[in-house]
Design an enzyme around this catalytic site. Sequence first.
Site, PDB file in Angstrom:
ATOM      1  CG  ASP A   1      -7.640  -5.592   5.970  1.00 41.52           C
ATOM      2  OD1 ASP A   1      -6.672  -4.833   6.779  1.00 41.52           O
ATOM      3  OD2 ASP A   1      -7.423  -5.911   4.544  1.00 41.52           O
TER       4      ASP A   1
ATOM      5  NE  ARG B   1      11.995  -5.429  11.333  1.00 41.08           N
ATOM      6  CZ  ARG B   1      10.381  -5.480  11.661  1.00 41.08           C
ATOM      7  NH1 ARG B   1      10.766  -6.902  12.314  1.00 41.08           N
ATOM      8  NH2 ARG B   1       9.821  -5.182  11.884  1.00 41.08           N
TER       9      ARG B   1
ATOM     10  CE  LYS C   1      -7.646  -0.812   4.969  1.00 41.18           C
ATOM     11  NZ  LYS C   1      -8.847  -1.936   5.069  1.00 41.18           N
TER      12      LYS C   1
ATOM     13  CB  ILE D   1      -1.216  -0.417   1.324  1.00 40.85           C
ATOM     14  CG1 ILE D   1      -1.791   1.068   0.910  1.00 40.85           C
ATOM     15  CG2 ILE D   1      -0.418   0.382   2.585  1.00 40.85           C
ATOM     16  CD1 ILE D   1      -3.176   0.638  -0.112  1.00 40.85           C
TER      17      ILE D   1
END
Lengths: 308, 308
Positions: free
Chosen positions: A167, A37, A89, A14
């Site tokens: 979700d 990471r 969100k 996203i």
Amino acid sequence: MKPIRIGVVGLGKIAKDQHLPAIRSNERFELAATVERSGATSAINFPSYNEMLHSADRLNAVAITTPPGPRYAIARDCLDAGLHVLLEKPPTATLAEIEDLRERAANRGLTLFATWHAQHNAAVAEAAKLLSGRRVEQMKIVWHEDVEKWHPGQRWIWEAGGFGVFDPGINAFSIASLIFPGSLFVSQAELFFPEGADTPIAADIRFESPASGGSLECSLDWRHASGEEWTIQLSTDDGKSASLLDGGARLLVDGKPHPVEGLGEYPDIYRRFAELIQRRQSQVDVVPLRMVADCLLVGSRRLAARRI
Amino acid sequence: MKPIRIGVVGLGKIAKDQHLPAIRSNERFELAATVERSGATSAINFPSYNEMLHSADRLNAVAITTPPGPRYAIARDCLDAGLHVLLEKPPTATLAEIEDLRERAANRGLTLFATWHAQHNAAVAEAAKLLSGRRVEQMKIVWHEDVEKWHPGQRWIWEAGGFGVFDPGINAFSIASLIFPGSLFVSQAELFFPEGADTPIAADIRFESPASGGSLECSLDWRHASGEEWTIQLSTDDGKSASLLDGGARLLVDGKPHPVEGLGEYPDIYRRFAELIQRRQSQVDVVPLRMVADCLLVGSRRLAARRI
């Protein structure tokens, strides 16, 4: 005006598909840092948000696009470091966490923007305008998609706090709560859990509202291998109908296409973020997350006929 | 001052054992109506709250002591009829409902009092005072009782919206959220569902807080046939300890009994209700209900080794 130097924490799909292009196309923002990471080799990437907070050059704001679980701690530390914060969100894993962030931002005079991307479709605003002040005869929400297509191989969606079919379903709630001309209360919810999953794969929900005496229904389902359907249809007691298709992207009024123009979801989110920062305001709408919580509070539990 | 003429909607065990005696012993109130569908033969009883609203003589206020499911509709209609409203705990089935009632009361200038009876123990206020400003090293909540003793033969506790072990557990949450010197976030919850039940029979919960680096735990369990234990124990990093026993009725400080004096839970509730009405204020603390919702949002689901 100097641009707002922004960091993006969490470089998943996203972030790469939506946040980075929207930031790059908005002259009010300058991408100053990313946090991933491993894998990212750009000069402005940091392996952790703490290293970003310590070492990034003159940051003003962050967008937090990690999965929901760690968002609260990251947002708290960024607010404590004096940064404006945008949250993907759902904003946090729990309702207590988002209330705490709201208070922190207010106490520090910083902007907190809990975004619901589906609300930024121009067709959604148009539907809300059209329905305002009317009584609803019927509402039918259908949010069907294939979990294997949209979350291939992902485990976190089935684990505690992973939201499951809520979700995607919370996108429908974010639209419905915005366009419905009155309060919406979850009155019944039937939740279908696959064996071994902590979150539901499907949910049938009924709402009630003082603004309607009719049937207000919602079907969320992650078991549709044949493509997706993301629609919200409403009819009013004066004979109007409005249908939002494709997750809020298109609007039909009385069955006919009703063209609208807008920036698109994420460009509009960053337009609004810049505006909020300039006005030193926050925008924190907890209603869609509260609707999920209310489904769980009143929900009955069924075993879904599907293993994960 | 003229007494506040009050109706009591729902004449179950809690109304008869607690509300009616507390109302009768408070000179600010006059019991003007009761609502019980069948059985009650008193001259002031009505078979439905609608008949009470139409026919009762000069009502000023109501106490709603039905199960949580229908409370919202009753409270809404009573506020719309111009009455001050007191709600037994939990105030409503969903978070959206209590927010709507809060707004209605504010818009009409009426008092809404969402009560949490355990908070009205004098020992609870004393514990809050003692812990204020300290850092907590450890908190351990144990809320164990026998469901067959406290809810003999009741089905609604297992049905959707019935709360299950959170029905007593929310009392612990109402105390913990009041006495804990900082925010409490639900970080993990393991929920145990009997086969065929929509609500859990037990829950193991872990909290986190900016006011503590230590272990913050809670065990709710309805499977204790050997009597009840309702305790909250806290220790602080400066070596103090506070233990609330018997659901908040007794306080130990550093292991020694710490006597306190108060009116008792329900007499104190009605003292406060009269005060709120006189000041035209509301008191609506949604935190305990939000804590239950947060447990469900982050909870993992297990099958309990017990049938209902």
